[in-house]
Design an enzyme around this catalytic site. Structure first.
Site, short mmCIF file in Angstrom:
data_model
loop_
_atom_site.label_atom_id
_atom_site.label_comp_id
_atom_site.label_asym_id
_atom_site.label_seq_id
_atom_site.Cartn_x
_atom_site.Cartn_y
_atom_site.Cartn_z
N CYS A 58 0.65 -0.02 -1.09
CA CYS A 58 0.43 -1.09 -0.11
C CYS A 58 -0.66 -2.04 -0.58
O CYS A 58 -0.70 -3.19 -0.16
CB CYS A 58 0.06 -0.47 1.24
SG CYS A 58 -1.20 0.78 1.07
N ASN A 65 4.89 7.23 -0.65
CA ASN A 65 4.36 6.68 -1.92
C ASN A 65 3.12 7.41 -2.43
O ASN A 65 2.91 7.49 -3.64
CB ASN A 65 4.13 5.17 -1.82
CG ASN A 65 3.17 4.77 -0.73
OD1 ASN A 65 2.84 5.56 0.14
ND2 ASN A 65 2.71 3.53 -0.79
N GLU A 120 -1.93 1.93 9.33
CA GLU A 120 -2.12 1.47 7.94
C GLU A 120 -0.75 1.01 7.48
O GLU A 120 0.10 1.82 7.13
CB GLU A 120 -2.62 2.60 7.05
CG GLU A 120 -3.93 3.23 7.50
CD GLU A 120 -5.14 2.35 7.28
OE1 GLU A 120 -5.01 1.27 6.66
OE2 GLU A 120 -6.22 2.72 7.77
N GLU A 166 -9.72 4.15 7.21
CA GLU A 166 -9.68 5.53 6.71
C GLU A 166 -10.65 5.64 5.54
O GLU A 166 -10.64 4.79 4.64
CB GLU A 166 -8.26 5.88 6.26
CG GLU A 166 -7.28 5.90 7.44
CD GLU A 166 -5.91 6.44 7.10
OE1 GLU A 166 -5.42 6.19 5.98
OE2 GLU A 166 -5.32 7.11 7.95
#
Ligand code: NAP
Length: 487
Positions: free
Chosen positions: A295, A162, A261, A468
Site C-alpha cells: 500500500c 500482501n 489501513e 499502527e
C-alpha cells in the site's frame, strides 16, 4: 534453490484448523479452503473453512477471556510478546519459506517481513509496561482529576494477503500489550503465516481465548455478524478502500472504535537538486518492495524535467536487470498474488500505452505458469491515464515530469488516497514545505522505505484513519476513563 523437502516440511508443520479458545478445531461444516502457490498455481495446503457459527464461537471465546486478560499484569503481557518475538526470530527461516510459498514474494522479502513483523512484538512488549494515566487538581481546587487507560475490549482484526504476518503483528502486538482479546481473520489466500503465528503465541504462553483465528471463504457472511455483535468493541482492518468503506458502514451500528489501513497511491517526487544515485536506489525500494504489492508502493514517479531523461534511463536499466521467477528459487521478483491482479496490472499498462505512454522495459505478463508480470517502466504517461489514479499493486513505474515545486505538489495531491509520499531533495526549506503540504499520513525524505515499528503508520483521505506502530499504535486499543475524586 530451496529443497522440495523443506517446502513440504514447513507447510506440513502448520496446524490448519480454526484456533478458538486455545484449541485447534475443524469448522462446524467440515469444509476446507485451498491455499495456492501463486508461482505455480498448485494447491499447497488447505485450511478449515469457518461457518457463521464458528465465527460466533471465536467471538464467544474472546469475550469470555476479556475480563481476566485485562486484569493480567502488564509485565506478563509484555513478556508473552517478548517470548513470541524470540520464537519468531528463532524460526525466521521456516516462516519466511512458508510465507514465500503461500504469497509468492522472494525469500529475502519474506525474511525482511518476518524481521519487520517480529519487531512489532518487541516494540509493544516494551510499551505494555508504559501505559499510564494522570493525576491533577481541578483549576478551582475543588476536586481531583484522575485519568486512566483501559483496554478497549474484544477486537476484530481483518488482514490482507500482501504482508501475511506483519499486518497481523502490528495489530496483535498492541492489542496484547493493551489487554484486549481478539478474533483475527487473515486473507483467504495467505492464512498459513497467521496460523503459524497463533501457534507461536500459544507456545509463548498467551492464555486461551485471548487470540482466536478464523479462516473462511464466506468472509462477508462470517464477519458481518461479529461486527454487529454488541460484545465487539473495536474493528481494525487492513485492505482495500471499497471493503473498508463497507466495514465502516457495518461498524456504525455498534459505534465501534475503528482503524482503517486502506489503499494508497504514493507519489515519488524527484526535485532538481536531488542526489540521483539515492533517488534511483530509493525508487527501486519504494516501487519493488513486495513486488509493488504494497500500500506504500510508489505509484507515480514525478521527476523534475531536468533530471527525467537520466532518471528514466537508470530506473529502466535497474528494472530490466531484475530476475523474475519463483520466490522460493531466490528470484528478485516473484509472481503477483493471482490472475485477477496480474490482469489488472496488464490492463492499466495497456490503458497508459493507448494514451501515448512509452514502455521502456517490461510491459507484459511472463512465465508459463503462475501469475508473473515483468518489471515495467512507462514514460510520457498522459495525465488522464488510469494508472495515475488507481492503485496498480504491481511492478510498474509510470514516470511523469514537472517544472515547479507548486506543480509537483499539486500533482502529488491529485488523488483520493493519502497514505505515503516520497521526496528526494537536498534543500531543507523544500523538505519542510513538501512535508507540510503533501496530503498524506507519512512522508519519506531521501529514503525509499517508510515503514518502521517505532513510528505511526497510517493514512488520511481514502487511505483511512488510525495509526499502527509507535507510541500511537497502542492508544488505538485503549480507552481513557476519567474519575473525579472529591478530597
Ligand atoms: P481486500 O479485498 O480488501 O481484503 C482484505 C481483507 O478483507 C481480507 O482478509 C479479505 O478476506 C477481507 N474481506 C474482503 N471482503 C470482506 C467483507 N465483505 N467483509 C469483511 N472482510 C472482507 O484487500 P486485498 O486485495 O486483500 O489487499 C490489498 C489492499 O490492501 C490494497 O488496496 C492495499 O493498498 C491495501 N493494504 C493497505 C495497507 C495499509 O496499511 N494501508 C497495508 C496492506 C494492504 P478474503 O481474503 O477472505 O477475501
Amino acid at each position: 534453490m530451496t529443497n522440495a523437502m523443506d517446502e513440504k516440511r514447513v507447510v506440513e508443520a502448520v496446524r490448519t484448523g480454526l484456533f478458538i479458545g486455545g484449541e485447534w478445531r475443524e469448522s462446524s461444516t467440515g469444509n476446507r479452503l485451498d491455499v495456492e502457490d501463486p508461482s505455480t498455481g498448485e494447491i499447497i495446503a488447505s485450511v478449515a473453512d469457518a461457518s457463521v457459527a464458528d465465527g460466533a464461537a471465536a467471538l464467544d471465546a474472546a469475550a469470555k477471556a476479556q475480563l481476566s486478560w485485562a486484569a493480567t499484569a502488564p509485565r506478563v503481557r509484555g513478556e508473552i510478546l517478548r517470548t513470541a518475538y524470540e520464537l519468531i526470530v528463532e524460526r525466521a527461516d521456516d516462516l519466511a519459506l512458508l510465507m514465500t510459498l503461500e504469497m509468492g514474494k522472494p525469500l529475502a522479502e519474506s525474511a525482511a517481513e518476518i524481521a519487520y513483523g517480529a519487531e512489532f512484538f518487541r516494540w509493544f512488549a516494551e510499551e505494555a509496561v508504559r501505559i499510564s494515566g494522570r493525576f491533577q487538581t481541578s483549576p478551582n481546587g475543588a476536586t481531583r482529576l484522575l485519568t486512566m487507560q483501559q483496554p478497549v475490549g474484544p477486537v476484530l482484526m481483518i488482514t490482507p494477503w500482501n504482508f501475511p504476518l506483519a499486518m497481523g503483528t502490528r495489530k496483535i502486538g498492541p492489542a496484547i500489550a493493551a489487554g484486549c482479546t481478539m478474533v483475527v481473520k487473515p486473507a483467504s489466500q495467505t492464512p498459513l503465516s497467521m496460523l503459524a503465528l497463533a501457534e507461536i503465541l500459544s507456545e509463548a504462553g498467551l492464555p486461551d481465548g485471548v487470540l482466536n483465528v478464523v479462516t473462511t471463504s464466506s468472509t462477508g457472511a462470517v464477519m458481518e455478524p461479529l461486527i454487529r455483535d454488541p460484545r465487539l468493541r473495536k474493528l481494525t482492518f487492513t485492505g482495500s478502500t471499497p471493503v473498508g468503506r463497507r466495514l465502516v458502514e457495518q461498524s456504525a451500528q455498534g459505534l465501534l472504535r475503528v482503524s482503517m489501513e486502506l489503499g494508497g497511491n504514493a507519489p515519488f517526487l524527484v526535485f532538481a537538486d536531488a542526489d540521483l544515485d539515492r533517488a534511483v536506489d530509493g525508487a527501486m525500494l519504494a516501487k519493488m518492495r513486495n513486488g509493488g504489492e504494497a500500500c506504500t508502493a510508489a505509484n507515480r514517479f514525478l521527476v523534475h524535467t531536468s533530471l527525467a531523461p537520466e532518471f528514466s534511463a537508470r530506473l529502466t536499466a535497474r528494472m530490466a536487470a531484475l530476475q523474475v521467477g519463483r520466490g522460493a528459487d531466490r528470484a528478485d521478483v516473484g509472481p503477483l498474488i493471482d490472475a485477477k491482479q496480474r490482469d489488472k496490472v496488464a490492463e492499466l499498462v495497456q490503458d497508459a500505452v493507448d494514451g501515448g505512454a512509452t514502455v521502456t522495459t517490461g510491459g507484459k505478463a511472463t512465465g508459463d505458469r503462475g501469475y508473473f508480470y515483468e518489471p515495467t517502466v512507462l514514460t510520457g504517461v498522459a495525465p488522464s491515464a488510469r494508472i495515475l489514479r488507481e492503485e496498480v499493486f504491481g511492478p510498474v513505474a509510470p514516470i511523469i515530469t514537472f517544472d515547479t515545486d507548486d506543480e509537483a505538489i499539486t500533482l502529488a495531491n491529485d488523488t483520493e488516497f493519502g497514505l505515503a509520499a516520497y521526496a528526494f531533495t537536498k534543500d531543507l526549506t523544500r523538505t519542510l514545505r513538501v512535508s507540510e503540504e503533501l496530503e498524506v499520513g507519512m512522508v519519506a525524505i531521501n529514503q525509499g522505505i517508510i515503514s518502521n515499528p517505532a513510528a505511526p503508520f497510517g493514512g488520511i483521505k481514502a487511505s483511512g484513519f488510525g495509526r499502527e506502530g509507535g507510541p500511537e499504535g497502542i492508544s488505538e486499543y485503549l480507552e481513557t476513563k476519567y474519575v473525579g475524586i472529591a478530597p
